[in-house]
Design an enzyme around this catalytic site. Structure first.
Site, PDB file in Angstrom:
ATOM      1  N   PHE A 151      -0.347  -2.588 -12.578  1.00 43.57           N
ATOM      2  CA  PHE A 151      -1.815  -2.659 -12.617  1.00 43.57           C
ATOM      3  C   PHE A 151      -2.343  -1.245 -12.800  1.00 43.57           C
ATOM      4  O   PHE A 151      -2.050  -0.360 -11.984  1.00 43.57           O
ATOM      5  CB  PHE A 151      -2.260  -3.264 -11.280  1.00 43.57           C
ATOM      6  CG  PHE A 151      -3.738  -3.366 -11.055  1.00 43.57           C
ATOM      7  CD1 PHE A 151      -4.461  -4.444 -11.559  1.00 43.57           C
ATOM      8  CD2 PHE A 151      -4.415  -2.422 -10.288  1.00 43.57           C
ATOM      9  CE1 PHE A 151      -5.819  -4.571 -11.315  1.00 43.57           C
ATOM     10  CE2 PHE A 151      -5.768  -2.543 -10.031  1.00 43.57           C
ATOM     11  CZ  PHE A 151      -6.475  -3.618 -10.547  1.00 43.57           C
ATOM     12  N   THR A 154      -6.622   3.096 -11.575  1.00 41.51           N
ATOM     13  CA  THR A 154      -6.981   4.422 -11.054  1.00 41.51           C
ATOM     14  C   THR A 154      -6.754   5.522 -12.091  1.00 41.51           C
ATOM     15  O   THR A 154      -5.777   5.498 -12.832  1.00 41.51           O
ATOM     16  CB  THR A 154      -6.130   4.709  -9.795  1.00 41.51           C
ATOM     17  OG1 THR A 154      -6.312   3.627  -8.880  1.00 41.51           O
ATOM     18  CG2 THR A 154      -6.546   6.007  -9.129  1.00 41.51           C
ATOM     19  N   PRO A 156      -7.575  10.066 -12.646  1.00 40.75           N
ATOM     20  CA  PRO A 156      -7.801  11.267 -11.832  1.00 40.75           C
ATOM     21  C   PRO A 156      -9.238  11.343 -11.285  1.00 40.75           C
ATOM     22  O   PRO A 156      -9.447  11.733 -10.145  1.00 40.75           O
ATOM     23  CB  PRO A 156      -7.517  12.411 -12.800  1.00 40.75           C
ATOM     24  CG  PRO A 156      -6.544  11.838 -13.785  1.00 40.75           C
ATOM     25  CD  PRO A 156      -6.890  10.390 -13.914  1.00 40.75           C
ATOM     26  N   GLY A 159     -11.232   6.776  -8.465  1.00 42.65           N
ATOM     27  CA  GLY A 159     -10.427   6.097  -7.465  1.00 42.65           C
ATOM     28  C   GLY A 159     -11.220   4.930  -6.912  1.00 42.65           C
ATOM     29  O   GLY A 159     -11.312   3.863  -7.539  1.00 42.65           O
ATOM     30  N   GLU A 392      -5.240  -0.543  -3.057  1.00 38.19           N
ATOM     31  CA  GLU A 392      -5.924  -1.844  -3.236  1.00 38.19           C
ATOM     32  C   GLU A 392      -7.277  -1.850  -2.525  1.00 38.19           C
ATOM     33  O   GLU A 392      -7.651  -2.827  -1.878  1.00 38.19           O
ATOM     34  CB  GLU A 392      -5.024  -3.000  -2.799  1.00 38.19           C
ATOM     35  CG  GLU A 392      -3.756  -3.083  -3.646  1.00 38.19           C
ATOM     36  CD  GLU A 392      -2.964  -4.348  -3.485  1.00 38.19           C
ATOM     37  OE1 GLU A 392      -3.530  -5.378  -3.097  1.00 38.19           O
ATOM     38  OE2 GLU A 392      -1.753  -4.291  -3.737  1.00 38.19           O
ATOM     39  N   GLY A 393      -7.993  -0.748  -2.607  1.00 40.44           N
ATOM     40  CA  GLY A 393      -9.300  -0.604  -1.942  1.00 40.44           C
ATOM     41  C   GLY A 393      -9.112   0.061  -0.600  1.00 40.44           C
ATOM     42  O   GLY A 393      -8.401  -0.480   0.267  1.00 40.44           O
ATOM     43  N   THR A 394      -9.698   1.266  -0.416  1.00 41.84           N
ATOM     44  CA  THR A 394      -9.514   1.918   0.890  1.00 41.84           C
ATOM     45  C   THR A 394     -10.226   1.088   1.969  1.00 41.84           C
ATOM     46  O   THR A 394     -11.196   0.383   1.678  1.00 41.84           O
ATOM     47  CB  THR A 394     -10.090   3.351   0.916  1.00 41.84           C
ATOM     48  OG1 THR A 394     -11.518   3.274   0.848  1.00 41.84           O
ATOM     49  CG2 THR A 394      -9.546   4.206  -0.209  1.00 41.84           C
ATOM     50  N   GLN A 496     -23.871   4.262   6.836  1.00 38.62           N
ATOM     51  CA  GLN A 496     -22.481   3.817   6.919  1.00 38.62           C
ATOM     52  C   GLN A 496     -21.954   3.701   8.344  1.00 38.62           C
ATOM     53  O   GLN A 496     -21.067   2.891   8.607  1.00 38.62           O
ATOM     54  CB  GLN A 496     -21.595   4.755   6.094  1.00 38.62           C
ATOM     55  CG  GLN A 496     -21.914   4.706   4.609  1.00 38.62           C
ATOM     56  CD  GLN A 496     -20.838   5.327   3.750  1.00 38.62           C
ATOM     57  OE1 GLN A 496     -19.973   6.061   4.244  1.00 38.62           O
ATOM     58  NE2 GLN A 496     -20.871   5.059   2.467  1.00 38.62           N
TER      59      GLN A 496
END
Ligand SMILES: Cc1cc2nc3c(=O)[nH]c(=O)nc-3n(C[C@H](O)[C@H](O)[C@H](O)COP(=O)(O)OP(=O)(O)OC[C@H]3O[C@@H](n4cnc5c(N)ncnc54)[C@H](O)[C@@H]3O)c2cc1C
Length: 582
Positions: A151, A154, A156, A159, A392-394, A496
């Protein structure tokens, strides 16, 4: 089940104070026919990987998985888990797939990620969006492992902000001309099938993306050297370079300009695979920790007799059971055809990856100094499992997704109620006061919701106190969503600290719901006495969830968020810590 039932999202409804029990009960199990095949896969995995501990450590050191071993994975059919049977695969649904990957992950992270990146994300786009022609062309080769999949999203500069990729695909008469480079591609060194994302709109920074099937034999495709990584070192993670690659038009995957949705759907759908891998890792750690604690003697007795060691192992068991219950439930939602379980899938990824991290840390601690030595498996597990919180997503970005999706629903609901009342969201406090129906709903949160939506009535009576905790906290969550929207209005997107707290409550409640449903099934299946330990797990988890959620509710208005932000801003500006003693 009706279409309406399948459009329900348990967790998003929960934020409006509604408990959708149909999603939880009966707690899902793998059907008998599929179960038999899964059992056969588990046995095969045990026989293939069971005695390979030394090999895994050697390959970690050498940063290489031997080609002969990859060939064995092919021969055992482990690349065909999710490919339909008519194309030579096992045709597993998500529950069966997740359970299989769990078994692999008990033995080695690099092997698990090799198989997982192939099925969970590498070829998942083909399964979800592929045309009949594409499936005809690639499925059989992917099932046999003749082609291994990867896959490629990503870059540089892109991300977490995947929409900012710079790889381009320019439409020509007969093909798309693809140019760009991708980094950190799991399986990059051994893959022949790449799901590649590229910009198909104008050249500006955030234009539309599309997904493409790119194969290694296309001129202009090349890969970089294996990355020297902290963990998962035997898996070949590489850059992938695309230089004037002429990708045939029939290799467009999903709609033109619809690539962002394709990417998110792949990641959502694959998350129960990653979750299954985490559960496998935890089970192995529990076994190691239990064995070590029993065998190691200090102060004249096994360290397993000490309370502080028992506390660690006990919590590892709770974490593992909780993660497993939630992973299995989410995998089942997708198998049952629920239209949108993306928030639940994100929750499972967050909870399972963090539970595994806690378990790895505690298991290493139980092993003492030996845990720090390469001879024992712990340090490698710690290195291997750290990535689960990042790829796979932070977990940070997923937490924002979890909370903001739900807040968006609550906000939408309120907007609908507001009808044409302009300015409600511009001046939430004043505007909300005008909403009679909304006010009435707030009253219902305080006094209790209608029975059918406000209770977990299907939970076994032995778990009633824990169901009460869940119901109370659900009302608290709905009130939290309400309070956050009234306090911040649209600005909630930038708050957040607050959204993280809300996400944490949602994560805890979803996992608790999964556990209560599973333990209910255990009691109904074999009686309360047989399920006594599982009831204990539900009790412990409910207590933990209650404490954490109560703390998070309290912090909506009483917190030190601005002080913490100030310290961070200071440190970033100065680029250093300010208070050396000498
Ligand atoms: C071993 C390994 C394997 C990988 N495999 C693949 C693969 O097969 N295919 C692929 O496409 N990619 C892969 N990746 C890439 C991986 O998915 C990315 O590393 C991940 O998405 C995070 O992106 P980033 O590293 O650029 O971090 P960044 O996006 O730069 O994030 C850095 C930090 O900032 C935080 N952050 C970012 N944005 C926000 C925000 N809006 N709010 C709050 N916090 C934020 C993040 O949570 C993180 O803590 C892999 C990476 C590794 C290390």
């Amino acid at each position: 089940m009706t279409d309406e039932d399948l459009s329900v999202s348990f967790i998003r409804s929960l934020c409006a104070g509604e408990i959708e029990q149909s999603v939880l009960f009966p707690y899902p199990v793998i059907g008998p026919a599929e179960g038999e095949t899964v059992r056969a896969v588990i046995d095969a995995v045990d026989s293939l990987l069971g005695e390979r501990g030394e090999d895994f450590r050697r390959w970690d050191g050498a940063q290489e998985m031997p080609a002969e071993f990859v060939q064995e994975l092919r021969e055992f059919g482990l690349f065909g888990l999710i490919v339909p049977e008519e194309h030579g695969g096992m045709g597993f649904g998500n529950m069966a797939y997740s359970r299989s990957l769990q078994q692999v992950a008990r033995y080695d992270g690099s092997v698990a990620v090799t198989i997982g990146a192939h099925s969970s994300i590498g070829m998942r786009g083909l399964k979800l969006f592929g045309t009949d022609g594409q499936k005809e062309r690639y499925y059989a080769k992917l099932a046999s492992g003749e082609m291994i999949a990867a896959f490629c999203l990503t870059e540089p500069e892109a991300g977490s902000d995947a929409a900012s990729i710079r790889t381009t695909a320019v439409e020509q008469d007969d093909c798309f001309l693809v140019n760009g480079s991708k980094i950190w591609v799991t399986n990059g060194g051994i893959a022949d099938f790449f799901t590649v994302f590229a910009k198909t709109g104008e050249a500006e920074a955030r234009s539309k993306l599309s997904a493409f099937i790119v194969t290694r034999d296309m001129p202009g495709v090349s890969v970089g050297p294996h990355e020297d990584k902290m963990g998962l070192r035997a898996n070949p993670t590489t850059a992938v370079y695309l230089n004037d690659v002429r990708v045939p038009k029939e290799n467009l995957l999903g709609p033109l300009d619809g690539g962002f949705k394709v990417a998110m759907s792949i990641l959502n759908s694959g998350r129960s695979g990653l979750g299954g891998g985490c559960v496998g890792g935890m089970k192995s750690l529990i076994a190691h920790a239990g064995r070590h604690a029993t065998e190691r003697r200090q102060f004249g007795q096994p360290i397993a007799s000490f309370g502080l060691v028992k506390q660690k192992i006990g919590h590892m068991v709770v974490d593992c059971y909780a993660a497993e219950s939630a992973v299995n439930l989410v995998a089942a939602l997708s198998d049952q055809g629920y239209e949108d379980s993306s928030v639940e899938a994100a929750i499972v990824k967050i909870f399972a990856s963090e539970a595994l991290w806690r378990s790895a840390d505690e298991a290493l601690q139980i092993a003492g100094g030996g845990g720090y030595m390469r001879e024992l498996p712990y340090e490698m597990v710690v290195r291997d499992c750290r990535i689960n919180r990042i790829f796979e997503g932070t977990n940070e970005v997923l937490r924002l997704y979890v909370a903001l999706s739900a807040l968006n629903d609550v906000g939408e609901g309120l907007r609908e109620m507001a009808g044409t009342l302009k300015g409600v969201f511009d001046d939430p406090i004043k505007g909300f006061g005008m909403l009679y129906r909304y006010a009435r709903r707030r009253t219902s949160w305080a006094t209790g919701l209608p029975r059918e939506k406000g209770s977990l009535s299907k939970v076994h009576v032995a778990l009633r106190p824990q169901a009460d905790v869940f119901e109370d906290l659900t009302r608290g969550l709905a009130a939290m969503a309400d309070r956050l929207l009234r306090k911040h209005g649209r600005d909630i997107i930038g708050k957040q600290f607050a959204t993280r707290r809300m996400a944490d409550v949602m994560i805890d409640l979803f996992v608790l719901a999964a556990v209560l449903a599973r333990v209910t099934a255990a009691i109904e299946g074999g009686g309360a006495e047989k399920a006594a330990r599982e009831i204990d797990i539900a009790r412990i988890l409910a207590g933990q969830v209650k404490n954490r959620a109560t703390r998070n509710f309290r912090k909506i208005d009483d917190n030190d968020d601005e002080l913490v932000k100030g310290l961070a801003e200071d440190a970033c500006e100065r680029g250093s810590y300010s208070w050396d003693v000498v």
